[in-house]
Motif scaffolding. Structure first.
Motif, PDB file in Angstrom:
ATOM      1  N   ALA A  45      -6.822  10.391   3.020  1.00 19.63           N
ATOM      2  CA  ALA A  45      -7.860   9.746   2.210  1.00 19.63           C
ATOM      3  C   ALA A  45      -8.213   8.342   2.698  1.00 19.63           C
ATOM      4  O   ALA A  45      -9.388   7.976   2.766  1.00 19.63           O
ATOM      5  CB  ALA A  45      -7.418   9.684   0.750  1.00 19.63           C
ATOM      6  N   VAL A  46      -7.194   7.537   3.034  1.00 20.23           N
ATOM      7  CA  VAL A  46      -7.457   6.129   3.388  1.00 20.23           C
ATOM      8  C   VAL A  46      -6.932   5.734   4.757  1.00 20.23           C
ATOM      9  O   VAL A  46      -7.055   4.578   5.167  1.00 20.23           O
ATOM     10  CB  VAL A  46      -6.847   5.184   2.321  1.00 20.23           C
ATOM     11  N   GLY A  47      -6.339   6.680   5.505  1.00 18.05           N
ATOM     12  CA  GLY A  47      -5.811   6.361   6.822  1.00 18.05           C
ATOM     13  C   GLY A  47      -4.392   5.818   6.751  1.00 18.05           C
ATOM     14  O   GLY A  47      -3.813   5.666   5.672  1.00 18.05           O
ATOM     15  N   LEU A  48      -3.828   5.499   7.910  1.00 13.18           N
ATOM     16  CA  LEU A  48      -2.465   4.983   7.982  1.00 13.18           C
ATOM     17  C   LEU A  48      -2.467   3.504   7.625  1.00 13.18           C
ATOM     18  O   LEU A  48      -3.150   2.699   8.267  1.00 13.18           O
ATOM     19  CB  LEU A  48      -1.897   5.192   9.389  1.00 13.18           C
ATOM     20  N   ILE A  49      -1.718   3.131   6.586  1.00 11.12           N
ATOM     21  CA  ILE A  49      -1.673   1.743   6.133  1.00 11.12           C
ATOM     22  C   ILE A  49      -0.577   0.977   6.867  1.00 11.12           C
ATOM     23  O   ILE A  49      -0.813  -0.125   7.372  1.00 11.12           O
ATOM     24  CB  ILE A  49      -1.450   1.681   4.612  1.00 11.12           C
ATOM     25  N   GLU A  50       0.602   1.532   6.939  1.00  9.39           N
ATOM     26  CA  GLU A  50       1.730   0.869   7.595  1.00  9.39           C
ATOM     27  C   GLU A  50       1.906   1.433   9.006  1.00  9.39           C
ATOM     28  O   GLU A  50       2.146   2.627   9.173  1.00  9.39           O
ATOM     29  CB  GLU A  50       3.011   1.091   6.780  1.00  9.39           C
TER      30      GLU A  50
END
Length: 293
Positions: A45-50
């Motif tokens: 949904a929002v991509g890789l954050i970390e």
């Protein structure tokens, strides 16, 4: 003062997933676990954050050893990602960066969800990203509605079900603080315990309720008795809490004295001949390593 060197290159690099070599196997049953589904939904949904954490490239093959982020890597491969942002560690040790982090408390999660909604992220998108039902997002978003600031402060570092908030808000502020103090002190912040405290609360301490609550199987007399007994238990618990530290210190000192006493052979002989039951109790105390045993 000399500055400590960083353990990794601060700027992430975009590395092909084919060049990442996992350092451990993926746990069995990972694909069906709730944690994996949440991570996969969030990345989708929002991509890789970390970013992933990797070691320096091998001089011969150019491969990087993956130090942290194995589940994220597996999820990205399942979705179809070809590359990922990575932090390159400058240390040679395979340190797990997530090993000692403090887990997010329920109230911190509430603030994060409220902030995301205020910035334009819809509850539906949050639910999709976290792979949960939208009702859970709404409950967490409204967690502190009707909860006084003092009770929220007591719960700020705790993890508990969002349904606890819906029970607490039925109490007046003074009663909220009393019940939350008791739940935190007993380490029992559960919906069932909150409902029991609610049921044992007098009517004048309830929000918008002037008549005694009716619970199936209980008469008004039994309800009144339960309210009195719960009040007595809370008072007794607070008294015990006030003296707990000093009592534990006295017990530790007494145990230390008994350890030295039983090292004396003359004392052992005297007790074994004249007071064998006392000797058995002393030996049991000396062997005790925890108060709950």
């Amino acid at each position: 003062m000399t500055q400590m060197p960083l353990g990794f290159v601060p700027d992430p690099l975009t590395i092909s997933l084919d060049l990442l070599l996992p350092s451990r196997k993926v746990p069995e049953g990972l694909l069906t676990s709730r944690k994996f589904k949440q991570i996969q939904s969030s990345i989708d949904a929002v991509g890789l954050i970390e970013p992933l954490t990797i070691g320096k490239p091998d001089k011969t093959t150019g491969m990087h050893v993956l130090l942290d982020g194995h589940i994220r890597l597996f999820a990205m491969k399942q979705i179809g990602f070809k590359d990922a942002p990575c932090l390159v560690a400058t240390d040679d040790e395979t340190y797990t960066y997530n090993n000692r982090i403090n887990r997010l408390s329920t109230i911190q999660e509430h603030y994060m969800i409220r902030r995301a909604v205020e910035r334009g992220v819809t509850p539906a998108r949050l639910a999709q990203a976290l792979s949960v039902d939208i009702s859970n997002i709404i409950k967490k978003m409204n967690l502190l509605d009707g909860v006084c600031a003092e009770a929220a402060e007591l719960l700020k570092d705790q993890q508990f079900s969002a349904n606890v908030g819906s029970v607490i808000r039925k109490l007046k502020p003074t009663r909220q603080v009393e019940c939350v103090e008791l739940m935190v002190a007993t380490n029992n912040i559960t919906v069932s315990y909150a409902q029991a405290l609610l049921a044992a609360t007098p009517s004048h301490l309830l929000v918008g309720e002037v008549k005694p609550k009716k619970i199936g199987g209980l008469t008004p007399e039994q309800m009144a008795k339960m309210e009195r007994e719960m009040g007595n238990i809370q008072g007794q618990f607070k008294l015990v809490e006030q003296t707990y530290g000093q009592d534990v210190l006295n017990l530790v000192l007494a145990k230390g004295y008994l350890v030295k006493l039983l090292d004396n052979e003359a004392v052992i002989r005297y007790l074994s001949h004249n007071h064998p039951d006392v000797l058995v109790e002393f030996e049991h105390i000396v062997r005790t390593v925890a108060l709950d045993k």
